[in-house]
Structures are given as structure tokens and as C-alpha cells.
Scaffold this active site. Structure first.
Site, PDB file in Angstrom:
ATOM      1  CD1 TRP A 128     -26.780 116.392  16.129  1.00 17.28           C
ATOM      2  CD2 TRP A 128     -26.507 114.250  16.740  1.00 17.28           C
ATOM      3  NE1 TRP A 128     -27.536 116.183  17.257  1.00 17.28           N
ATOM      4  CE2 TRP A 128     -27.383 114.876  17.654  1.00 17.28           C
ATOM      5  CE3 TRP A 128     -26.197 112.906  16.924  1.00 17.28           C
ATOM      6  CZ2 TRP A 128     -27.938 114.200  18.735  1.00 17.28           C
ATOM      7  CZ3 TRP A 128     -26.754 112.223  17.998  1.00 17.28           C
ATOM      8  CH2 TRP A 128     -27.618 112.867  18.888  1.00 17.28           C
ATOM      9  CB  ALA A 211     -32.242 111.027  13.126  1.00 14.60           C
ATOM     10  CE  LYS A 244     -34.965 114.587  15.951  1.00  9.48           C
ATOM     11  NZ  LYS A 244     -34.331 115.720  16.551  1.00  9.48           N
TER      12      LYS A 244
HETATM   13  C1  LMR Z   1     -30.745 118.276  16.752  1.00 10.43           C
HETATM   14  O1  LMR Z   1     -29.745 118.027  16.066  1.00 10.43           O
HETATM   15  O2  LMR Z   1     -31.106 119.435  17.029  1.00 10.43           O
HETATM   16  C2  LMR Z   1     -31.579 117.147  17.262  1.00 10.43           C
HETATM   17  O3  LMR Z   1     -31.079 115.938  16.803  1.00 10.43           O
HETATM   18  C3  LMR Z   1     -31.773 117.184  18.724  1.00 10.43           C
HETATM   19  C4  LMR Z   1     -30.540 116.833  19.489  1.00 10.43           C
HETATM   20  O4  LMR Z   1     -30.648 115.971  20.366  1.00 10.43           O
HETATM   21  O5  LMR Z   1     -29.468 117.392  19.248  1.00 10.43           O
END
Ligand code: LMR
Length: 395
Positions: A128, A211, A244
Site C-alpha cells: 500500500w 485492513a 471496510k
Molecule cells: C485503498 O488502498 O484504496 C484504501 O486503503 C484507501 C486508502 O486510504 O488508500
């Protein structure tokens, strides 16, 4: 004074949300930010959340502060949800409520840095993007371990093991508990057990970001890897989000757990968690946490929440299958069959940046630049639109 500031590079996912909103074309497809959407494109409030909110409105008599660590009832239900009963003695677990899962990631990394200022945090390649952003913001050294084989669109486990053989004592390894973001490709339990063994023998700490519990193979199955780490390693950090699986995005509801070898160690970690809340924003948000506590403690609300979560999970599985089938048919190729095997909210399609840009410019289809799509953004209507557009740009 402020003219000394410099513009920050925009977060790619947030920038995409804005670009989509501002696109005036009548037919457009949003596969960007990880938010659940129904076939009609709505992000509903879950039934149990609405019911708990009504009850809370009737029963709540004060808005006074709760506690720096958040409500102990919230800690208990979340520990039970993530770790299940009897994985670790309750007194060995320190917990702090945080503003969303991102708050928990931030605090977890700060705690790691406070424990070892010289730490290197190992993150999956890819991960991420905000993991890396927060690490940079906190000035923490980080390195990547291979995770995803972009050719085969599956986990590169050999590469992962090879890279993790370089971790040093006192380092931390950031792992996705389930539903890997952005790839959708996940370790199986046997693989996680091998990773746990490396981390244990090297004297490192795993930091699990979970998450999307409930979005992959089910609430308990999605937590199995995290529970394995908690059972077999003396110290584990876990950042969890209710954005989520409870659909509580804007309420900012998350938790950081610290598994420690004994009660004294847990007290020390708890003390530092409390300090981190106080220094950063003082008391954590309570509303979302209270709703989660009410739902998980009430058998009827809990059953309804689980049923709705299961509907969400199953609908994403069927969207995966439909997309894989449609792409197979349109391209006359099995190139995208992996989409049906992946789990969670995302899959990385393996398109080039230029192809992603063409999808946006020519077809008003929005996905993250690395070709990550939000599966929940798909529906009966836009799957053929996406498949045709992919056939055009890849053809
Ligand atoms: C995502 O990866 O789209 C979600 O976790 C929202 C975010 O805050 O990036």
C-alpha cells in the site's frame, strides 16, 4: 514563514478520487479507492451499524472523554475478532484505539522506531503506497522484499524468502494479514509459517496490517495467518481497521495491538501506546468504536453484520469470476484468469502505465497507475465496458 513550505507529492489514490469526481463524461468507471460499492454504485451504511446508531442515540447520555487508550470494551471485542479465543493470554496483549487503520499503522511504526531508532522496516514490493509514505514521513529506514511475480501475477515466494534471509536482528517486517493490497495475491498458511520461522530465528518483529478481515475467505480464515504469528512469536504488532468490514470509513475506527511475552511487557507497551495517542491527538475517536463494540456484543446485531459482510464477500468473488470469464472471452486468452483466484478488494491486472492512462483518457476507466483495480467497483454493466477497453488497449 509559510513560503518556506514546499508542495507535497500527491497521494496517488486520493488524487485519483478527485480526478474521477471531476471527469464530466456521463459514462465513467471508478475502480480506484478501496471503498465497497453496491451494483448501483452506493456505499451503504451496514444494517447492524444503522441499528446500533439508533440504539446509541437513545442510550448515550454523555460525550465526555473515554480514556486515552479508547474504550476497554472495544479492545476486548477486537482482540477476540482478530485473534479468536485462546490464541494468546489476554493479559499479554496491549491495545489502543486509533483513528482508522492508518492511525494504527502510524502508531505501530512510531512504536517500532521508539524501541529501535536504527530499525529497518521491510515492506512487500509492492505494498500500500501509504506504508512507504508514512515510513518516509517518520524518517524510518525501509527496504523491500520481493512479493509479487508480475509475469505470473502470483506470489513470488522464493524471491520473498531470499530477500527475507537478509533481515537483521531488531528489524521489523510489515506483512499484510490477508487480502494483500494492491495485488490480491496472498500467502497460504504454510508459507506464512515459513516466514514466521525466519522472523523468529532472526529476532525480528512482524507488523501485520489487517485492513480487510472478512473480505477474502471469511472472518476466521482471513485471520488465520495473523493468529499463527501471534501464537508462535514472542512479539507481534497488529494494525486493524474497521473501515471496510464495518463500512465505517469516515468514522476512523481502528486499533493497534501489541502481543508481548508477559503482562509486564504488555503494560510497558500499553503505556507507550497511551503516550502516542496523547502526543498526537489525545483521545481517539469513540463513535465508530462504540458501534463496533455494540454489534460484536449483541448476538442479533452480530449475526446480521456477519450475514451482510458475507454477502459483500461473496458478491466480490462472483465479480472476480465474471471479470475473468469476460476477459477470457474477449481476449481469447487465459491471461487474466488469476483475477478469479485472487482474494480481497483488489487485484493488480499487470497493465503498463501507458495502458492504464489510455483506459482513463479514452474510456473514462479509473484505476491506480500500477493497474490495481477495486473489485467492488465492478458491476454487470461495467464489466463488459472494462473488458472491451482492455481488449482495445492491449490488442
Ligand atoms: C485503498 O488502498 O484504496 C484504501 O486503503 C484507501 C486508502 O486510504 O488508500
Amino acid at each position: 514563514m509559510f513560503d518556506a513550505l514546499k508542495l507535497q507529492s500527491p497521494d496517488k489514490i486520493i488524487a485519483l478520487m478527485k480526478a474521477y469526481r471531476e471527469d464530466p463524461r456521463p459514462v465513467k468507471v471508478d475502480l480506484g479507492v478501496g471503498v465497497y460499492k453496491t451494483a448501483e454504485g452506493n456505499t451503504p451504511i451496514m444494517r447492524a451499524v444503522k441499528a446500533a446508531e439508533k440504539q446509541l442515540w437513545d442510550e448515550e447520555t454523555t460525550k465526555t472523554y473515554v480514556a486515552l487508550l479508547g474504550d476497554a470494551g472495544f479492545h476486548d471485542v477486537m482482540i477476540d475478532l482478530i485473534l479468536g479465543p485462546e490464541t494468546v493470554p489476554r493479559e499479554n496483549v496491549a491495545a489502543v484505539a486509533t483513528p482508522g487503520g492508518t492511525g494504527a499503522v502510524h502508531h505501530g511504526l512510531e512504536l517500532i522506531r521508539m524501541s529501535n531508532p536504527d530499525v529497518t522496516v521491510w515492506v512487500s514490493d509492492p505494498t500500500w503506497p501509504n506504508h512507504i509514505s508514512i515510513l518516509d514521513y517518520l524518517g524510518i529506514k525501509w527496504r523491500t522484499y520481493r512479493y509479487f511475480d508480475a509475469e505470473k501475477c502470483e506470489v513470488d515466494f522464493e524471491g520473498m524468502l531470499e530477500d527475507l534471509s537478509q533481515i537483521a536482528e531488531g528489524d521489523a517486517v510489515l506483512l499484510h494479514g490477508c487480502c494483500h493490497n494492491p495485488t490480491g495475491a496472498n500467502l497460504n498458511l504454510g508459507q506464512m509459517a515459513e516466514v514466521a520461522e525466519i522472523i523468529r530465528t532472526k529476532g525480528c518483529v512482524p507488523f501485520v496490517d489487517i485492513a480487510y478481515q472478512g473480505f477474502g475467505d471469511g472472518l476466521d480464515t482471513d485471520a488465520i495467518a495473523t493468529r499463527h504469528l501471534a501464537r508462535h512469536l514472542p512479539e507481534v504488532l497488529i494494525a486493524a481497521s474497521c473501515s471496510k468490514n464495518f463500512g465505517l470509513y469516515r468514522e476512523r475506527t481502528g486499533i493497534l495491538l501489541g502481543i508481548t511475552p508477559n503482562e509486564d511487557a504488555a503494560n510497558l507497551v500499553r503505556d507507550n501506546m497511551s503516550y502516542l495517542n496523547r502526543q498526537n491527538f489525545s483521545f481517539p475517536p469513540d463513535h465508530g468504536a462504540r458501534l463496533v463494540t455494540m454489534i460484536l456484543n449483541d448476538p442479533e446485531l452480530r449475526a446480521d453484520w456477519q450475514a451482510e459482510l458475507e454477502e459483500v464477500r461473496v458478491s466480490m468473488l462472483s465479480l472476480r469470476q465474471k471479470l475473468a470469464d469476460t476477459l477470457r472471452e474477449r481476449l481469447n486468452s487465459d491471461r487474466f484468469d488469476f483475477v478469479a483466484q485472487h482474494r480481497g478488494m483488489f487485484s493488480r491486472l499487470g497493465l503498463t502505465e501507458v495502458e492504464v492512462q489510455q483506459l482513463r483518457e479514452k474510456h473514462a476507466i479509473y484505476m491506480v497507475g500500477d493497474s490495481r483495480i477495486n473489485i467492488a467497483g465492478l458491476n454487470e454493466e461495467n464489466i463488459p465496458i472494462l473488458a472491451n477497453a482492455i481488449a482495445q488497449v492491449c490488442g
